[in-house]
Design a protein around this motif. Structure first.
Motif, mmCIF file in Angstrom:
data_model
loop_
_atom_site.group_PDB
_atom_site.id
_atom_site.type_symbol
_atom_site.label_atom_id
_atom_site.label_comp_id
_atom_site.label_asym_id
_atom_site.label_seq_id
_atom_site.Cartn_x
_atom_site.Cartn_y
_atom_site.Cartn_z
ATOM 1 N N LEU A 135 0.962 -1.194 -0.003
ATOM 2 C CA LEU A 135 0.085 0.012 0.029
ATOM 3 C C LEU A 135 0.916 1.193 0.016
ATOM 4 O O LEU A 135 1.566 1.389 0.955
ATOM 5 N N ARG A 136 0.745 2.049 -0.885
ATOM 6 C CA ARG A 136 1.847 3.192 -1.101
ATOM 7 C C ARG A 136 0.723 4.368 -0.911
ATOM 8 O O ARG A 136 -0.146 4.673 -1.409
ATOM 9 N N ALA A 194 -5.392 7.350 14.589
ATOM 10 C CA ALA A 194 -3.722 6.754 14.122
ATOM 11 C C ALA A 194 -3.392 7.651 13.133
ATOM 12 O O ALA A 194 -4.203 7.915 12.085
ATOM 13 N N SER A 195 -2.126 7.939 12.798
ATOM 14 C CA SER A 195 -1.742 8.672 11.434
ATOM 15 C C SER A 195 -0.165 8.288 11.231
ATOM 16 O O SER A 195 0.602 7.866 12.254
ATOM 17 N N ILE A 196 0.215 8.161 10.272
ATOM 18 C CA ILE A 196 1.432 7.795 9.656
ATOM 19 C C ILE A 196 1.885 8.833 8.758
ATOM 20 O O ILE A 196 0.947 8.952 7.606
#
Length: 133
Positions: A37-38, A53-55
């Motif tokens: 997943l990009r 949540a986050s990246i």
């Protein structure tokens, strides 16, 4: 009569076009060979639409004090009130893990920066313990 014939021909042509278009529709599916997943970032939201949540990858820049900092990847786990409770960061110089308690004053910070490592524990009353090898 010519108008009725023209309308009938147009109706049949529309029906044929509709059948052709519907026959070519394939339902969306995940590809079986897609293993990655990009993207530039990822956010997970709860049922109310709040980010939980986050990246993200933050570009290099300067701190409010004017010091430069490198490009940094950060994973945040966020509580229902919007406070990041867990932060995991990775940059060119090293990495860090931050764990927050019930208040901003209560936290644990594990750092590996350059050739140094440390564990910093801070309680609500401001007491701190710094552990270095």
């Amino acid at each position: 009569m010519k108008v009725h014939r023209l309308l009938a021909v147009l109706s049949v042509a529309n029906l044929v076009l509709l059948v052709v278009l519907l026959a070519g529709v394939v339902p969306a599916q995940a590809r079986g060979d897609a293993v990655v997943l990009r993207g530039r970032g990822l956010e997970i939201v709860d049922e109310q639409g709040r980010v939980r949540a986050s990246i993200k990858v933050h570009p290099a820049g300067r701190t409010p004090g004017g010091e430069p900092y490198p490009e940094t990847s950060i994973l945040r786990l966020i509580d229902a009130h919007g406070r990041p409770e867990v932060k995991l960061a990775a940059a060119e110089r090293g990495a860090g893990l931050g764990l927050a308690g019930a208040s901003d004053e209560t936290y644990a910070s594990l750092m590996a920066e350059g050739t140094e490592t440390s564990l910093k524990l801070t309680s609500k009353d401001g007491r701190q313990q710094l552990i270095r090898p």
